[in-house]
Every structure is written in C-alpha cells, then in structure tokens.
Enzyme design. Sequence first.
Site, PDB file in Angstrom:
ATOM      1  N   LYS A   1       0.871  -1.179   0.000  1.00  0.00           N
ATOM      2  CA  LYS A   1       0.000   0.000   0.000  1.00  0.00           C
ATOM      3  C   LYS A   1       0.904   1.224   0.000  1.00  0.00           C
ATOM      4  CE  LYS A   1      -3.839   2.108   2.613  1.00  0.00           C
ATOM      5  NZ  LYS A   1      -4.778   1.969   3.759  1.00  0.00           N
TER       6      LYS A   1
ATOM      7  N   SER B   1      -9.778   2.331   2.855  1.00  0.00           N
ATOM      8  CA  SER B   1      -8.857   3.045   2.006  1.00  0.00           C
ATOM      9  C   SER B   1      -7.885   2.123   1.252  1.00  0.00           C
ATOM     10  CB  SER B   1      -8.042   4.028   2.848  1.00  0.00           C
ATOM     11  OG  SER B   1      -7.237   3.344   3.790  1.00  0.00           O
TER      12      SER B   1
ATOM     13  N   SER C   1     -10.224  -0.030   7.038  1.00  0.00           N
ATOM     14  CA  SER C   1      -9.612   0.018   5.707  1.00  0.00           C
ATOM     15  C   SER C   1      -8.929  -1.246   5.206  1.00  0.00           C
ATOM     16  CB  SER C   1      -8.606   1.154   5.638  1.00  0.00           C
ATOM     17  OG  SER C   1      -9.287   2.352   5.443  1.00  0.00           O
TER      18      SER C   1
HETATM   19  N1  GLN Z   1     -13.302   5.053   6.306  1.00  0.00           N
HETATM   20  C1  GLN Z   1     -12.657   5.393   7.522  1.00  0.00           C
HETATM   21  C2  GLN Z   1     -12.093   6.806   7.440  1.00  0.00           C
HETATM   22  O1  GLN Z   1     -12.232   7.396   6.406  1.00  0.00           O
HETATM   23  C3  GLN Z   1     -11.564   4.408   7.849  1.00  0.00           C
HETATM   24  C4  GLN Z   1     -10.369   4.569   7.003  1.00  0.00           C
HETATM   25  C5  GLN Z   1      -9.224   3.708   7.429  1.00  0.00           C
HETATM   26  O2  GLN Z   1      -9.408   2.693   8.104  1.00  0.00           O
HETATM   27  N2  GLN Z   1      -8.037   4.139   7.092  1.00  0.00           N
HETATM   28  O3  GLN Z   1     -11.557   7.311   8.369  1.00  0.00           O
END
Ligand code: GLN
Length: 483
Positions: A75, A150, A174
Amino acid sequence: MHNKSITDLAKGLRSGEFSSVELTQAFLDRIKRHSSLNCYITVTEDLALQEAKAADDRIAKGDATLLTGIPIAQKDIFCTQGVKTTCGSKMLDNFIAPYNATVVEKFNQAGGVMLGKLNMDEFAMGSSNETSYYGAVRNPWDLNAIPGGSSGGSAAAVAAGLAVCATGTDTGGSIRQPASHCGITGLKPTYGRVSRYGMIAYASSLDQGGPMARSAEDAAIMLQVMAGFDERDSTSVDLPVPDYRAELNNSIEGLKIGLPKEFFGAGLNSDVAAVIEAAVNEYRKLGAHIKEVSMPNLKLAIPAYYVIASAECSANLSRFDGVRYGYRCANPEDLTDLYTRSRGEGFGKEVKRRILMGTYALSAGYYDAYYIKAQKVRRLISDDFKKALSEVDVIMGPVAPSAAFGIGEKIGNPIEMYLSDIYTIAINLAGLPAMSIPAGVVGGKPAGLQIIGNYFAEHRLLNIAHQYQQVTDWHQQSPKDFE
Ligand code: GLN
C-alpha cells in the site's frame, strides 16, 4: 499462476517449475494488461526483476523463506526507500522516501519481491478509494463499483491477480471493508502487533498495518513476517509472535461465537444478513456454539471515531507545510502564503474536511465537549467488547452494511460514506484484532464475514478463518475475466 497460494508458489519455485523472474514477469504483464483497474500508483518493474533474480539465487542456495521470490505489493502508505511514496495525495506526489518502513524492511529480509505501490484513499481517509489524487480504483467484480477503501488498490490487486498478496492499513476498517468488497481475506491485527514505523500516520492511536491475501493461510504467512516488536515504534508491543501457520489446523469444536444484536438491526442489507447467517451456520456444523451478545454503546462508535481520528489527523498532517518535503506552491509571496497555498493546493477536499473538524474539536472551549467526551465514549466501547469477550471466544458479524456500492454513488455525501464503516470502526477504538473473510456473493459482488477476537488472538482468528476455508470455497472464487 496468478491465483495460486503462497505455499503452492513456494513449492513451484523450489522444484524449479518456474523461477521468481518468470513469476514476477507474469505478474508485471498482468498489471499492464489490467491497468484500467488503476490498482497501482507506481509499478517498480526494474526493481522487481532485480529482487526476483536475487530471490532465485537465494532459493538455489537453500536459505529461502516461504515468501522468497513471491510477488507482493505495498500500500502506498508504507515508505519505500528510493521509491515514490504518495499516500494517495498530491501533497506527496514528488516524495521519494529516504528509508523503508519496518514492514517493508521485513518483507525485503524475507525475500519478497515488490511489484509496486498500491492506490489508496488520500492519507487513508475514505471508504471507497475515490479520495485518491490518482483516481478511483475499479472493483474487479463489477467495474462500476468501488473496491472499498482506504486499501482499495490492495484489495482489488489481490482479487484480480495483480499481486499474490498485499499490505493494507486499517484505522477504521480500511483492511476489512475492501477485503469484503473484493472477496479476499484481510486481517487487522491488535493495535501494537505490527510496527507503524514508516507507515504514514493518519490517526496514530488507531492505525494498524496488516495482511491482505487470498486465504487465511496466506495471511498467516504474511503476518508471521509483519508482526513483532519494533523499538522504533513506541506503541509496538513486546510480546512473542506465535507460529501462525502451526495453529491453523487446530479444531474449533466447542468454539463460542457471540453475535451482537446491534450488528443485525435496520441498516443491514437483508442479502448480506443472509450471507452472515449461512456462514455462522457453517460454524455451527463445525461444532461451534452461538450466543447473542449485546454492545449497547456501539451506536456511538462513528461519532466518537470521527472526533478522535480527525483530531489526530489534524495534528499528524500539520507536518505537511510546504517547507520540509512534499508539495510546495509556486512563487509564494511570504511564509503565510507558502503555508496556506501549499496546504490548500496539496490536500484534497476530504483531507481538508478532516483537518478542519479535528482542529475545531481540539480548540480551547471545545476540547472538553468533543475530544474528551469522545475519549470517554471510546472507553465505554472497549468495555462493551471486554464484557462480550468474557462470555464468548469471538464475535462475528457483517463487515459492511451492503455489497460494494457504485463509483460516484456516495462521494458527495460524507455522512453516508462514514456509515460504510459502522461495523468496523468500533474494533479500532477498542484496539482489537479482526478479520474479514469471503462468505458469499450478493448480486454478483462479494460479501465478507467479520470475526473479532481478543487482544493478540490473531492466531485464533486465523485458525477459525482457515477452518471455514477448508469446508467452503468462497475464498477461491475469482471475478469473471480475472480467473
Ligand atoms: N473510512 C474510515 C475513514 O475514512 C476508515 C479509514 C481507514 O481505516 N483508514 O476514516
């Protein structure tokens, strides 16, 4: 070759059926062929082939690990020395990391071959991969659907066979939510299990890196490499790392599974509910006992998370000021103009929204009302989990309220987008480990089962997931056109 397990590939490499250079080339070709999925921000072709050559030499010498010569992808939140590390943001579009994240270093030591850096929501803020500066990623199961976020690039790449496995990070869901939407296996470890050193910070008290792979067995092999104490991460926990693969075949007869009634209320798509019910039934057949549990404070998880995560992000992202590294605006008039325009032009809309919310919640006069209050709610949520996990071994439920939604469907409505993580966010607030495993298909798109365990029970989660994957084949299904 692109949908084989790590152990099968490792066997093929050792028996000389194919070399790592050949395997790596096959993946590089697929990445090119399917570039319209937009999974990769950077493909490190030359480096990958060099690493593959080194891996072949190492295998020939007989000192290989299971991951030696296996094509994996990172990632783009993990710093990679000499390779662009963008975190999905224009702010870091020109950033070449001067050092490796611990996780990257560990895969290097194991002999993994890095294919490149995967697309993601900007600074990991999002649930659909649509906030990326590099554009949305397409879900290989339905090209008009989001892959989740994400870690959307990671999930789509593994599902489409553009990497054997990939890293992800999970601050509020995410790893698990994109794993669920792309039909792969993802594990968010206990907070502190995997080093955050060199993993670009979003909300430091919640962020945790973990494996995204085709199966629990592959995830176990990855976690074996990723987990462990790191003195460069002050919240890393100094506990021995179990042999994850050795635990996979333990019997789960008598396992006590808790189903929180709050997970199955209005808001959960009925087809997804049916998938979860069928998966739980499969566990019943494997000898598990099912019990209803209750976690009354779960409904407060989203508001508490968005105060805490935004507060932490506003502090973490203050370092991007146009002075030290990253994007700098053209021809600033003075220092204030430099800061203002560098940040104004470098960050996207969602990141700015979070910085504003977080700064507001931390400002004098509001700190007690919002930030301190949210921290108290966080404790209540942890206590709910503690109580439930004193009655049962693991908690199960859905990962996301529905299968993957359409690209463009929710991006204009942040609150609706935030609700995508309703079943995952509380786990980060409590710091617990949790997995998503493929458990069914709804309208042609995958849906995952979530398994939540006690602190440092990753071995148990992997074991429970593996047992399910021995009697079902959801994890072996590939999207049409990517078989
Ligand atoms: N969707 C959540 C956010 O936007 C979690 C994102 C994540 O786990 N990095 O904060």
